[in-house]
Design a protein around this motif. Structure first.
Motif, PDB file in Angstrom:
ATOM      1  N   GLU A  82     -30.447 -43.544   6.038  1.00 22.34           N
ATOM      2  CA  GLU A  82     -29.427 -44.331   6.735  1.00 22.34           C
ATOM      3  C   GLU A  82     -29.565 -44.085   8.234  1.00 22.34           C
ATOM      4  OE1 GLU A  82     -24.718 -45.461   6.564  1.00 22.34           O
ATOM      5  OE2 GLU A  82     -25.467 -43.872   5.286  1.00 22.34           O
ATOM      6  N   ARG A  83     -29.400 -45.136   9.002  1.00 20.88           N
ATOM      7  CA  ARG A  83     -29.552 -45.013  10.450  1.00 20.88           C
ATOM      8  C   ARG A  83     -28.385 -44.237  11.054  1.00 20.88           C
ATOM      9  NH1 ARG A  83     -29.706 -50.613  12.714  1.00 20.88           N
ATOM     10  NH2 ARG A  83     -28.016 -50.819  11.239  1.00 20.88           N
ATOM     11  N   LEU A  84     -28.708 -43.386  12.017  1.00 17.94           N
ATOM     12  CA  LEU A  84     -27.690 -42.621  12.731  1.00 17.94           C
ATOM     13  C   LEU A  84     -26.661 -43.558  13.346  1.00 17.94           C
ATOM     14  CD1 LEU A  84     -26.557 -39.999  13.923  1.00 17.94           C
ATOM     15  CD2 LEU A  84     -28.254 -40.224  15.774  1.00 17.94           C
ATOM     16  N   PHE A  85     -27.118 -44.680  13.885  1.00 20.12           N
ATOM     17  CA  PHE A  85     -26.206 -45.666  14.478  1.00 20.12           C
ATOM     18  C   PHE A  85     -25.092 -46.040  13.506  1.00 20.12           C
ATOM     19  CE2 PHE A  85     -25.070 -50.151  14.448  1.00 20.12           C
ATOM     20  CZ  PHE A  85     -24.410 -50.262  15.655  1.00 20.12           C
ATOM     21  N   THR A  86     -25.449 -46.365  12.280  1.00 21.08           N
ATOM     22  CA  THR A  86     -24.481 -46.809  11.278  1.00 21.08           C
ATOM     23  C   THR A  86     -23.462 -45.713  10.990  1.00 21.08           C
ATOM     24  OG1 THR A  86     -26.154 -48.236  10.301  1.00 21.08           O
ATOM     25  CG2 THR A  86     -24.240 -47.727   8.933  1.00 21.08           C
ATOM     26  N   VAL A  87     -23.931 -44.493  10.847  1.00 17.59           N
ATOM     27  CA  VAL A  87     -23.040 -43.364  10.563  1.00 17.59           C
ATOM     28  C   VAL A  87     -22.071 -43.151  11.728  1.00 17.59           C
ATOM     29  CG1 VAL A  87     -22.967 -40.865  10.223  1.00 17.59           C
ATOM     30  CG2 VAL A  87     -24.615 -42.250   8.951  1.00 17.59           C
ATOM     31  N   SER A 124     -30.286 -44.535  18.549  1.00 19.46           N
ATOM     32  CA  SER A 124     -29.724 -44.185  17.238  1.00 19.46           C
ATOM     33  C   SER A 124     -29.962 -45.257  16.188  1.00 19.46           C
ATOM     34  CB  SER A 124     -28.232 -43.892  17.359  1.00 19.46           C
ATOM     35  OG  SER A 124     -27.514 -45.043  17.744  1.00 19.46           O
ATOM     36  N   CYS A 125     -30.311 -46.479  16.606  1.00 23.29           N
ATOM     37  CA  CYS A 125     -30.504 -47.564  15.634  1.00 23.29           C
ATOM     38  C   CYS A 125     -31.787 -47.409  14.830  1.00 23.29           C
ATOM     39  CB  CYS A 125     -30.497 -48.924  16.318  1.00 23.29           C
ATOM     40  SG  CYS A 125     -31.972 -49.306  17.274  1.00 23.29           S
TER      41      CYS A 125
END
Length: 165
Positions: A20-25, A57-58
């Motif tokens: 999972e992308r850091l951006f999403t978290v 982060s994406c």
């Protein structure tokens, strides 16, 4: 997967898929300074600091931040380093669009933390890689130079105070 990170100064366990992308978290945690425009790690709007280096982060999977320090602009804005940059930007009359704030502040942080007296040519190369052009290049360069001066002055004053103790 249980992923342990130092998120904005707090030890945090995040339950997320490794890919999972850091951006999403971060967005799911209400950290809105990270924005996603290109979704390919090019534009910089999703910038965060990972171990004090700006990264997109994406395009960063959660597994890549295991055991690392992640800092978003929300947290960075409470630092003396941010105050130096903000003051330098104000002095140069830098006006940001709001969408690119993280990329501009973290790029500036990267430059002035690596080199106490950055050269205009080096700054020009770096800012040329930033995706958003809401600020005229020379104005941004001047803001970074002012921020570097402000940081040097603050650190010199702090060193002087520390020696007096």
């Amino acid at each position: 997967m249980q992923i342990s990170v130092l998120l904005n100064g707090e030890n945090t366990i995040i339950d997320a898929p490794a890919d999972e992308r850091l951006f999403t978290v971060l967005r799911n945690r209400g950290l809105t300074s990270v924005k996603c425009a290109c979704n390919h790690g090019v534009c910089g709007t999703c910038a965060v600091l990972v171990n004090n280096k700006p990264v997109p982060s994406c395009s960063l999977p959660m597994a890549a931040v295991q055991g690392k320090q992640v800092t978003t602009l929300e947290h960075f804005m409470d630092s003396e380093d941010f105050a130096d940059i903000k003051t330098g930007f104000e002095q140069a009359k830098v006006h940001l669009c709001g969408f690119c704030n993280a990329s501009k502040y973290f790029a500036t942080w990267d430059i002035i933390s690596e080199t106490a007296r950055p050269q205009k040519e080096d700054i020009l190369k770096y800012v040329g890689t930033l995706g958003c052009h809401c600020t005229e290049t020379n104005t941004l360069v001047n803001g970074i130079l002012y921020a570097a001066t402000r940081r040097r002055m603050r650190l010199a004053a702090k060193n002087s105070q520390d020696k007096g103790r």
